[in-house]
Design an enzyme around this catalytic site. Structure first.
Site, short mmCIF file in Angstrom:
data_model
loop_
_atom_site.label_atom_id
_atom_site.label_comp_id
_atom_site.label_asym_id
_atom_site.label_seq_id
_atom_site.Cartn_x
_atom_site.Cartn_y
_atom_site.Cartn_z
CG HIS A 169 -1.76 1.20 1.35
ND1 HIS A 169 -1.98 1.82 2.54
CD2 HIS A 169 -2.44 1.91 0.43
CE1 HIS A 169 -2.77 2.86 2.36
NE2 HIS A 169 -3.06 2.93 1.08
CG ASP A 175 -3.34 4.94 -1.59
OD1 ASP A 175 -4.31 4.86 -0.78
OD2 ASP A 175 -2.17 5.11 -1.22
CE1 TYR A 214 11.64 12.89 -16.69
CE2 TYR A 214 12.49 15.12 -16.63
CZ TYR A 214 12.01 14.04 -17.34
OH TYR A 214 11.91 14.10 -18.70
CE1 TYR A 260 5.77 17.37 -21.08
CE2 TYR A 260 5.06 17.82 -23.33
CZ TYR A 260 5.84 18.14 -22.23
OH TYR A 260 6.68 19.23 -22.28
#
Length: 146
Positions: free
Chosen positions: A22, A66, A117, A135
């Protein structure tokens, strides 16, 4: 062979997805992403010949997002010099996420390129796809199965 597992998910990738806990994150990177330099502390798995959308779709079939964070899916934001570029892959990502998360497109956020990044360097795994869309990088955060 296993039933119900998308064929694009290799044994190596399935192992990594199972090992992730998780809050762990995975990058689905386009073909231009510097995977090896960003992934010095992560598993780097090459998925040449596969597009990022099909990889995202396959992963979300077995991977819970999540629910304890507002945006478990993060897209790399455009640079100012590219502000006029259309990025149709983002809409496709949002449609895919909406199939697997009740929040739909609200589960997807954007993050500055250089912040992306930095975040990628802390991800558990980076998948290098053959995606040619610009992208098309996305970070996905694992949730729990309730």
């Amino acid at each position: 062979m296993l039933k119900g597992i998308p064929k694009i998910l290799s044994p190596e990738l399935l192992k990594v997805l199972c090992e992730m806990g998780h809050g762990d994150r995975i990058v689905i990177a386009d073909g231009n992403f510097p995977c090896e330099s960003m992934g010095k502390n992560a598993f780097v798995i090459r998925m040449d010949g596969h597009g990022a959308c099909e990889v995202l779709e396959a992963i979300l079939k077995v991977f819970p997002l999540d629910t304890y964070v507002e945006k478990p899916v993060l897209l790399m934001e455009k640079m100012e010099c590219d502000k006029d570029l259309e990025i149709p892959v983002w809409e496709t990502y949002k449609q895919i996420v909406a199939k697997y998360d009740d929040r739909g497109a609200d589960a997807v956020g954007n993050i500055d390129r250089f912040d992306f990044y930095d975040e990628a360097k802390d991800c558990y795994c980076i998948l290098q796809t053959g995606e040619s869309a610009i992208y098309a990088n996305v970070i996905v955060q694992k949730g729990v199965i309730k």
